[in-house]
Every structure is written in structure tokens, then in C-alpha cells.
Design a protein around this motif. Structure first.
Motif, mmCIF file in Angstrom:
data_model
loop_
_atom_site.group_PDB
_atom_site.id
_atom_site.type_symbol
_atom_site.label_atom_id
_atom_site.label_comp_id
_atom_site.label_asym_id
_atom_site.label_seq_id
_atom_site.Cartn_x
_atom_site.Cartn_y
_atom_site.Cartn_z
ATOM 1 N N GLU A 176 0.832 -1.200 0.000
ATOM 2 C CA GLU A 176 0.000 0.000 0.000
ATOM 3 C C GLU A 176 0.872 1.258 0.000
ATOM 4 O O GLU A 176 2.057 1.212 0.295
ATOM 5 N N PRO A 177 0.254 2.415 -0.307
ATOM 6 C CA PRO A 177 1.008 3.680 -0.239
ATOM 7 C C PRO A 177 1.517 3.930 1.177
ATOM 8 O O PRO A 177 0.970 3.408 2.157
ATOM 9 N N GLU A 192 1.696 7.984 -1.713
ATOM 10 C CA GLU A 192 3.019 7.357 -1.662
ATOM 11 C C GLU A 192 4.086 8.442 -1.580
ATOM 12 O O GLU A 192 4.003 9.479 -2.249
ATOM 13 N N ASN A 204 7.255 -0.430 -7.334
ATOM 14 C CA ASN A 204 7.071 -1.688 -6.618
ATOM 15 C C ASN A 204 7.450 -2.881 -7.474
ATOM 16 O O ASN A 204 7.348 -2.851 -8.701
ATOM 17 N N LYS A 261 -0.372 1.909 -5.741
ATOM 18 C CA LYS A 261 0.786 2.478 -5.055
ATOM 19 C C LYS A 261 1.052 3.928 -5.462
ATOM 20 O O LYS A 261 1.411 4.762 -4.629
#
Length: 456
Positions: free
Chosen positions: A57-58, A66, A89, A109
Motif C-alpha cells: 500500500e502507499p 506514496e 514496486n 501504489k
């Protein structure tokens, strides 16, 4: 610490502008680190007050934001550019193909990113690097249309059992870059028994440069297309549509149509003509936003009346100072073809070549191309490896008459690429690792290979 709103988060982030990492660090970590890769950890722990993590996840989960801390550099001409791609990622080949773009690991993300830019200086200590700019990045509709198509290209290769053939140059803005300790960092893929290199979603350095210039400099790039066009068509389709009405016209006629003096010796004439034909105000193709962000460069191809090529295609001169100190995937040659697309502007002569007789070609068409990953890992790697072996053992220079020959891989090496001179004259030389001097050497694509690209 949790932030209730994006405004609250940004108010905090803006406090970092103008400060050095040494000033922002309250844990003493800066004295221990040797890699710029951990500078982001100082921002996470010392400035924002949360633990370093590698979750999918962010970073600011509650806000869907993010955090990315990334370097910029000043070029010799005074412009600013991104020093590197923005890695996001790791791609899980076994899962990514099951997702939609909106639920993809990339979009989840990176949909909203708090980007903190710092200026890289080679001789400066990490603690003295300074945060220049902080901003919240949300993709424009135009960029998102291109990025979604990029994601689909990557996922299609996974679905076809070709994750091992993914190349950064396959795509425009979003890439799948190699990410691992070494070439043995591989992963399973779902539709092939072959293991594929571990890769991560990343925004290309060229794309990040476009974002950075919009944030830091007033000279914005000029866009070629609208959101709707990019949603419905690929960039190559848009280019074909713009150029097609001018196919078959002689280059001096094109000059008259766009109001540019014809001068066969003027190297900037062709890109200047092309930008005018595309309907943009800029004078260079590199000033077009889509070209700059996708790292597209142009090459002119001049065919003979029978469709053959008289010459091989040259690229950049070899930097012998750094060659033996580079790993393959960080090498100048790898970056030249793995991370770049080429727009071939194809012209054709109607008269046979005669010495000292000027010919004016016709504009025949275009081809947007990138070298396939399989070719990069086989023939191109073979060239790089052979050059390295020759340099390590010492280049053999043989003088026959007035000419000097060497044993670097030449035009008959592998029918794809080779090394040969490209210099002002025989006195235009560089020093080899063994101390000898040699006429400046250049990377070339074999003319038959170039023709095979155009045939496809």
C-alpha cells in the motif's frame, strides 16, 4: 504519526523545502549511510515520523499517498533533468495479470505521490544534499492514458508467457525495470516454465524529467496530442496520421511548405521540418512532450532507389574511460537500446549515387522502434562482451599503408551491431585503457539489420 488530510500532509512536507538531509535528520542515520538510496528513510523516520516499510500500500495509507524522494541533476547546458528512473514496486508476475489497471499494484501504489526533489552533486556529502521542491503528483488524463497502455503492454507479455522478454523500451512512460542484486534475481511467471528477471514498475527517467521541468522551470514542453487522441490511438498511429499527407514529397518541397530554407548541410533542418509537419511550435522533436517523456529520439534513414542502404547506422561514441568499470545492465550500450525508443524518419533517393553529386530525397514514411529484449540480451550483449575482452587483453592496432586497423568487433561480427570509427579525421583520437590512442570509435547497427526493422 497520522495525517488527517492531504493539506495537512503537504503543510508538513513544505517545511522540508530548502533544508539539507543533515538538517532534517534527528536520528544520526546520515552519518552511517553510504548510499543515496537510504536518504528516503531519513525523510520517513526523522521528518514524517513513521517506520520504514515495504508494504504494497502507499506510505500514507489513510490518504492513499506514496512518498518518493528522488534526485535531479543539472546538465552541462544548464537544464535540469531526473538523475534516474522512479522505481515503485516489485511486479508479482503470478498476481499482476489477474488485476485491472485500476486495481493494479502500480496504480494502487502511485496514483497519488508526494514527491520530494533533491539536487545531486557528485562531490557533495549526502548530508549536504538539499530538498529543492516538494509537490503532490497526480497523473494528468493525457499521461494516464499512455501509462495505462504501458501497463497493458507489460501485462500482455506476462499473459503470453513472455515475462522473460519484457524490455523497458517496450513502453512509453511506465516501464518494467530490472530490480535485483544481480542477473540471478529471477521469479516464476504463470504461463511459462522459464523464469523471468525480477522487475519493478518504474516511471522512466525521461518521464520524470518532463514532470520536473514543469515544476521547476517555466519553459514547458509542447504537447502533440489531446487526451482523447491518446486514449483512442497509440503515439505511432497519431504520428502516422500527421505525417501521411506528406509522404512522397521531396524534402526541398517540404521546406517550402513550412517556410524553412533548404540546406542539405544543416543537421537541424530535418527535425525542424518534422515538428512543423506535426503542427507544433517547437523547433526540435525533443521539445515535444510525448517524445521527451518517452525518451524517443529520431534517426534519419536514406534509402537508395532499390531500397538498399549505402551505410550502416551510427549511434554514440564509445567512452573507453568507463567501459571496463560498468556492469552490463548499467552500461552505456545497454542504456542506449534498453531504455530508448527510436523514430526512424525514412527518405528515399530516386537517382543513383554518383560521387560529389548532390541528391534530394523524398519523404517515404516513419517507423517507431525499440530493440527487442531477446536481441539486447543475446547479440547486443555479445558485442559488449567482445569489446570488453578486446580491451582487457589490449587492442591490436595494425598499420597498412596510410590506414590503421584494429581488432574491435567489426561489421561482420554478428550481423546486428559492431564498432567502427566515427571521428572528424584520423587525428581525432581517444586514449584506450591500455594507454594506446585510437581514432574515436562508435556503436553502429548493421545496415541489413536496419532494413529488416523497416521491413517489419
Amino acid at each position: 504519526m497520522k495525517y488527517e488530510t492531504i493539506d495537512e500532509l503537504m503543510d508538513k512536507a513544505y517545511q522540508a523545502e530548502g533544508k539539507t538531509f543533515g538538517e532534517l535528520d534527528n536520528t544520526g542515520r546520515i552519518k552511517k549511510i553510504k548510499s543515496k538510496g537510504t536518504l528516503g528513510h531519513i525523510i520517513e523516520e526523522s521528518f514524517f515520523g513513521y517506520s520504514v516499510n515495504s508494504i504494497a500500500e502507499p506510505d500514507f495509507v489513510e490518504l492513499g499517498v506514496e512518498l518518493k524522494v528522488t534526485p535531479i541533476k543539472k546538465n552541462k547546458n544548464g537544464t535540469l533533468s531526473s538523475k534516474e528512473r522512479l522505481v515503485l514496486n516489485i511486479i508479482d508476475y503470478m498476481k499482476e495479470f489477474e488485476l485491472t489497471f485500476e486495481t493494479s499494484s502500480f496504480y494502487t501504489k502511485a496514483n497519488k505521490m508526494l514527491i520530494m526533489l533533491y539536487q545531486y552533486e557528485k562531490e557533495q556529502s549526502l548530508g549536504d544534499y538539499r530538498i529543492l521542491k516538494v509537490f503532490l503528483n497526480e497523473f494528468s488524463e493525457e499521461d494516464l492514458a499512455v501509462i495505462q497502455r504501458d501497463w497493458e503492454i507489460i501485462v500482455t507479455k506476462i499473459k503470453n508467457g513472455e515475462a522473460h522478454l519484457i524490455s523497458e523500451a517496450d513502453t512509453m512512460y511506465l516501464s518494467a525495470c530490472t530490480k535485483g542484486a544481480n542477473k540471478d534475481s529471477v521469479r516464476k511467471q504463470p504461463f511459462s516454465p522459464l523464469k523471468a528477471k525480477q522487475r519493478a514498475f518504474a516511471l522512466k527517467a525521461s518521464y520524470m524529467t518532463g514532470i520536473i521541468r514543469k515544476q521547476l522551470t517555466p519553459d514547458h514542453l509542447e504537447s502533440l496530442s489531446t487526451h482523447q487522441e491518446l486514449k483512442e490511438k497509440t503515439l505511432e498511429q497519431i504520428l502516422q496520421e500527421r505525417f501521411k499527407p506528406h509522404y512522397g514529397k521531396r524534402i526541398d518541397q517540404l521546406c517550402r511548405e513550412v517556410g524553412i530554407p533548404y540546406n542539405s548541410r544543416n543537421k537541424s533542418m530535418v527535425p525542424h521540418i518534422m515538428t512543423k509537419l506535426l503542427g507544433v511550435k517547437k523547433n526540435n522533436l525533443s521539445d515535444i512532450e510525448e517524445f521527451a517523456k518517452a525518451n524517443i529520439t529520431f534517426k534519419t534513414v536514406s534509402l537508395e532507389p532499390n531500397g538498399s542502404l549505402r551505410e550502416h547506422m551510427s549511434f554514440k561514441n564509445i567512452d573507453f574511460k568507463t567501459f571496463l568499470h560498468e556492469d552490463w545492465e548499467e552500461s552505456e550500450l545497454y542504456e542506449l537500446f534498453a531504455g530508448q525508443k527510436f523514430l526512424f524518419l525514412v527518405f528515399r533517393y530516386t537517382e543513383e549515387h554518383q560521387p560529389k553529386v548532390k541528391r534530394i530525397p523524398y519523404f517515404e514514411g516513419i517507423k517507431l522502434w525499440n530493440m527487442p529484449q531477446k536481441t539486447i540480451e543475446e547479440e547486443l550483449y555479445g558485442l559488449w562482451n567482445e569489446i570488453g575482452d578486446v580491451l582487457r587483453y589490449g587492442v591490436k592496432l595494425t598499420i597498412i599503408g596510410s590506414k590503421t586497423y584494429n581488432n574491435l568487433p567489426g561489421p561482420k561480427f554478428n550481423n546486428l551491431c559492431h564498432v567502427r570509427p566515427k571521428a572528424k579525421d584520423s587525428k581525432d583520437k581517444v586514449k584506450l585503457p591500455d594507454g594506446q590512442y585510437i581514432t574515436k570509435q562508435c556503436y553502429w547497427l548493421d545496415k541489413q539489420y536496419v532494413l529488416s526493422i523497416l521491413d517489419k
